[in-house]
Design an enzyme around this catalytic site. Structure first.
Site, short mmCIF file in Angstrom:
data_model
loop_
_atom_site.label_atom_id
_atom_site.label_comp_id
_atom_site.label_asym_id
_atom_site.label_seq_id
_atom_site.Cartn_x
_atom_site.Cartn_y
_atom_site.Cartn_z
NE ARG A 278 -3.06 -0.23 3.15
CZ ARG A 278 -4.30 -0.76 3.05
NH1 ARG A 278 -5.25 -0.09 2.43
NH2 ARG A 278 -4.58 -1.93 3.57
CB CYS A 346 -28.82 -3.40 -8.87
SG CYS A 346 -29.03 -2.64 -10.48
CE1 TYR A 375 -3.68 -5.30 -1.00
CE2 TYR A 375 -3.22 -3.19 0.03
CZ TYR A 375 -2.90 -4.51 -0.18
OH TYR A 375 -1.78 -5.05 0.41
N1 LLP Z 1 2.78 -9.22 3.19
C1 LLP Z 1 1.75 -10.03 3.50
C2 LLP Z 1 2.02 -11.39 3.95
C3 LLP Z 1 0.43 -9.56 3.39
O1 LLP Z 1 -0.58 -10.36 3.70
C4 LLP Z 1 0.20 -8.23 2.95
C5 LLP Z 1 -1.16 -7.72 2.81
C6 LLP Z 1 1.30 -7.43 2.62
C7 LLP Z 1 2.58 -7.95 2.77
C8 LLP Z 1 1.17 -6.02 2.13
O2 LLP Z 1 0.58 -5.20 3.08
P1 LLP Z 1 0.51 -3.60 2.83
O3 LLP Z 1 1.92 -3.07 2.91
O4 LLP Z 1 -0.08 -3.38 1.48
O5 LLP Z 1 -0.36 -3.10 3.92
N2 LLP Z 1 -7.45 -5.43 0.59
C9 LLP Z 1 -7.12 -4.77 1.83
C10 LLP Z 1 -5.70 -5.01 2.26
C11 LLP Z 1 -5.34 -6.47 2.39
C12 LLP Z 1 -3.91 -6.69 2.81
C13 LLP Z 1 -3.57 -8.13 2.75
N3 LLP Z 1 -2.21 -8.43 3.02
C14 LLP Z 1 -7.41 -3.28 1.69
O6 LLP Z 1 -7.88 -2.85 0.63
O7 LLP Z 1 -7.22 -2.51 2.63
#
Ligand code: LLP
Length: 421
Positions: A278, A346, A375
């Site tokens: 992110r 809808c 995401y």
């Molecule tokens: N590593 C692992 C093992 C993970 O499960 C994740 C995210 C990341 C790294 C990366 O995390 P970040 O730096 O992006 O926070 N769809 C959700 C977020 C799901 C995150 C899942 N795992 C949203 O839109 O907020």
């Protein structure tokens, strides 16, 4: 900081007016900025520069091949959670030795294909997975490099659907059981233990849970080394949060995060891996959408956009906030009025925001959802048979479509009607 700013009254991606992209490619459309992606990646490499490190971009946050190539060419590794993501990283030119494979449910086919194709490390989440990886590796006459994901039982203080580090979550091995599981790993013929992995959740806006988890990892490193394991890498996961609003949110900076890692783990002499998604891609993208209608409801006005929950599911799935801004800059002091911002799908859940203050809007007006680079497109679907939203990459004063909008023929031709019907 990102590169989506108003210039001459028009919201731009770097030097390209978003209205030009909307006119050429149509709406809705995701637009990403090369300069922002590069800048965010470099913030992490700079933050970790005192230690040997590899920044593995979490492909799940944005898996477009062009984005992966851009980051891969800068030297990034990749964190993948499926064979599909692995193949994307490879197609973008990232070598197997820079790809880590995470996830609780790697299938035999995925393990075999990635062992054959080359992999830096499996982040293993269970004893049965260890045994399967060992068996497949032995069959292929290779040894699989493994870090075991430990669950430190730490409250990440984030949205319940994206917290992963509590004992009730499905992820990792309880840290209390780690020594026994490392013992099992060391005894298996197809496994080489290379390190420890931890990831406690996503969109963390406070460093304290990271600190709590990393101190536990430091202690475990000492114990495992005393048990005779060669712990040389620490994969600290992703999760650093981003500001979703321009006003009050001030999440910690990557430099603070790097200093925390140095302080808690730097003395161990390990190579540090992190898996940010992110923070690299989130504020490097916007979703541009056109107003179809403005409808006056009872006591509220609805801004009906051509983007919907199938294009950006975060608000309806997590109640997530995205800033929504007009592409034409409002005149200074222009009066704002509240709109319920909705899509055409809808379901009542197809609501992006309620009572969101915006200047007076009319059909045809463009808006941009900020912070949509992570995401966003990756979670989009064709629900309501709406074509998958296209993606555009901007660099300086030029842009390219990096995923075209499918035609209706392409969508329909994916289905087939059995001859017996
Ligand atoms: N590593 C692992 C093992 C993970 O499960 C994740 C995210 C990341 C790294 C990366 O995390 P970040 O730096 O992006 O926070 N769809 C959700 C977020 C799901 C995150 C899942 N795992 C949203 O839109 O907020």
């Amino acid at each position: 900081m990102d590169h989506f700013i108003y210039t001459d009254g028009q919201l731009h991606a770097e030097e390209v007016p978003l209205a030009d992209i909307a006119r050429t490619v149509g709406t809705p459309v995701y637009v990403y900025s090369v300069a922002t992606l590069e800048r965010h990646y470099r913030l992490f490499t700079e933050a970790l520069s005192p230690m040997p490190h590899l920044v593995c971009f979490a492909v799940k946050s944005n898996s477009n091949l062009a984005v992966l190539k851009l980051l891969g060419d800068l030297g990034a590794g990749m964190d993948v959670v499926s064979l599909g993501e692995y193949l994307r990283a490879r197609a973008a030119g990232v070598p197997g030795e820079r790809i880590v494979f995470s996830g609780v449910g790697k299938t035999r086919a995925e393990i075999r294909a990635t062992l054959e194709g080359g992999i830096r490390q499996y982040n293993v989440e269970s004893e049965p997975e260890l045994e399967v990886i060992s068996a497949i590796a032995a069959e292929l006459g290779v040894v699989a490099p493994v870090a075991i994901r430990v669950n430190p039982d730490v409250d990440a203080k984030t949205h319940e659907k994206i917290a992963t580090g509590k004992s009730e979550n499905k992820f990792g091995i309880p840290i209390s059981k780690a020594r026994a599981v490392y013992g099992l790993a060391a005894a298996l013929p197809g496994i080489e233990v290379v390190g420890i992995d931890v990831h406690i959740g996503s969109q963390l806006t406070d460093l304290a849970p990271f600190e709590e988890a990393y101190l536990k990892v430091a202690e475990l490193t000492g114990q495992l080394r005393a048990d005779g394991h060669d712990i040389r890498r620490l994969d600290l996961g992703g999760g650093l949060g981003i500001p979703y609003t321009r006003s009050n949110e001030v999440p910690p900076l990557p430099s603070d995060y790097g200093a925390l890692i140095q302080r808690t783990l730097g003395h161990l002499g390990c190579e540090i891996e992190i898996e940010p998604g992110r923070l690299i891609s989130g504020n490097a993208g916007v979703l541009v959408s056109e107003t179809i209608y403005v409808k006056q409801g009872e006591g509220r006005d609805f801004l009906i956009l051509d983007a919907a929950m199938n294009d950006l599911v975060r608000p309806s799935m997590y109640g997530a906030h995205h800033d929504i801004v007009p592409v034409v800059e409002p005149a200074p002091g222009a009066a704002a009025q509240p709109y319920d911002v909705v899509g055409p799908v809808c379901e009542t859940g197809d609501t992006f925001a309620k009572g969101r203050p915006l200047p007076a809007m009319a059909a045809g007006d463009l808006v941009a959802f900020r912070s949509a680079g992570a995401y966003g497109a990756v979670m989009s679907s064709e629900y309501n048979s709406r074509p998958l939203v296209p993606e555009v990459l901007v660099k300086g004063d030029h842009f390219a479509v990096i995923r075209a909008r499918p035609t209706f023929d392409e969508m329909l031709n994916r289905d087939s009607i059995p001859v017996w019907l």
